[in-house]
Enzyme design. Structure first.
Site, short mmCIF file in Angstrom:
data_model
loop_
_atom_site.label_atom_id
_atom_site.label_comp_id
_atom_site.label_asym_id
_atom_site.label_seq_id
_atom_site.Cartn_x
_atom_site.Cartn_y
_atom_site.Cartn_z
N SER A 107 1.14 -1.12 0.15
CA SER A 107 -0.02 0.27 0.03
C SER A 107 0.97 1.49 0.57
O SER A 107 2.20 1.62 -0.55
CB SER A 107 -0.56 0.10 1.68
N SER B 187 1.08 3.09 2.15
CA SER B 187 1.06 4.21 4.36
C SER B 187 2.66 4.76 4.20
O SER B 187 2.61 5.78 5.15
CB SER B 187 0.86 3.48 3.95
N LYS C 170 5.41 0.28 9.21
CA LYS C 170 5.65 1.28 9.76
C LYS C 170 6.40 1.96 10.35
O LYS C 170 8.06 1.41 10.74
CB LYS C 170 4.72 1.39 11.13
N SER D 14 -2.23 6.37 6.82
CA SER D 14 -1.89 5.77 6.82
C SER D 14 -2.53 4.52 7.99
O SER D 14 -2.94 5.83 8.81
CB SER D 14 -0.14 5.92 7.29
#
Length: 324
Positions: free
Chosen positions: A129, A131, A186, A289
């Site tokens: 993705s 994010s 992350k 995100s």
């Protein structure tokens, strides 16, 4: 031997069935468990081949050669010099590994190497993705260092060596707390005990505003639009982030996660105290995100490793290299 063919066929069918059910979404697959079981099963066949089946075939081949030698000696005594039959061909057929060993014991060295590399050294991961834009783009194939934070036993993820401590600013792959069968990636913004606040789109840690310098706008090729871009510094890490001024600052749809009482939500955003043994994670694409603001803290037991290198992006080879 015939019984082993049926047993092996059933084992291979079970593996194929598991993978198929995982692929169609009928079950939640666990690749680490699958690879571990494949290593154990093929390792068992490899040991059986080395110490049982191969010696049996060698004894059978030797028996054929001994019988042929006795026959030649008997024919020599009778004055017959020419002997029909190809002993070497018969021996070759007997010594040949049957299909059920070729698909188990024969694959063990490759599977074992992959298992050890993936479990204790490096694991590949595909960015699914946006994010982490602009640091990581959709389609980036990255490597995750599995030992820098300490070695962990595969499947159960129990730490067996201490390793280096996780630092603010590290890009980390971890098991998604609401669904541990999924891996997320992350950036670490809060360590155990930290006071982390993201209010009016400005990040502060322990009361100190995290430095952020404006950069030229970032053009997102997938969205076909420009976004405000900043360079942020967390500890020793300098990295880029995106902010969309059109998006509201408050967090919509936060779940009822563990230790939610350690967070305070308002129209300005969220402020949290990170519990011991946990981390607060955020994506670099701050307004796109799904991170700790929404589903909470990441326990240390969920840490997979530190992401550090893009080894391939088939749409853009210039992406290959290390990143912050």
């Amino acid at each position: 031997m015939q019984a082993m063919q049926y047993i092996t066929g059933a084992v291979l069918a079970a593996f194929v069935g598991y993978i198929g059910a995982w692929y169609v979404g009928a079950i939640e697959g666990n690749f680490a468990l699958l690879l571990f079981l494949a290593t154990v099963v093929t390792g068992g066949y490899w040991l059986a081949e080395r110490f049982v089946f191969l010696p049996q075939r060698r004894r059978a081949a030797q028996a054929i050669e001994d019988a042929a030698a006795r026959r030649r000696a008997e024919l020599d005594r009778m004055g017959i010099q020419k002997v029909d039959g190809d002993v070497e061909e018969a021996k070759g057929r007997i010594l040949m590994q049957p299909w059920w060993l070729d698909w188990t014991a024969g694959l063990f060295p490759v599977i074992a190497v992959v298992f050890l590399l993936r479990s204790f050294l490096f694991e590949p991961f595909k960015i699914p993705s946006g994010s982490m834009i602009p640091t990581l783009l959709v389609g980036d194939l990255i490597l995750v260092n599995k030992f820098t934070y300490g070695l962990r036993l595969p499947v159960i993820n129990t730490k067996i060596t201490q390793g280096n401590p996780i630092e603010r600013g590290d890009v980390v792959v971890f098991r998604y707390p609401p669904q541990p069968s999924m891996d997320y990636i992350k950036r670490v913004v809060g360590l155990p005990g930290d006071e982390v606040a993201y209010l009016n789109k400005r990040l502060t840690v322990n009361g100190q505003s995290v430095p952020a310098t404006a950069l030229p706008d970032f053009f997102d090729r997938d969205a076909m639009r420009y976004f405000k871009q900043f360079e942020e510094q967390l500890g020793t890490h300098r990295h880029r982030i995106l902010n969309n001024p059109e998006m509201p600052a408050f967090v919509q749809g936060a779940s009822n996660y563990q230790f939610r009482d350690q967070c305070r939500y308002s129209v300005e955003g969220v402020a949290c105290t990170v519990p011991e043994g946990h981390y607060f994670m955020m994506g670099d694409n701050r307004d796109n995100s799904l991170d700790s603001r929404y589903w909470g803290f990441v326990p240390d037991a969920n840490i997979v490793g530190k992401a550090f290198f893009v080894w391939m992006n088939f749409g853009d080879l210039k992406r290959i290299g290390s990143f912050n």
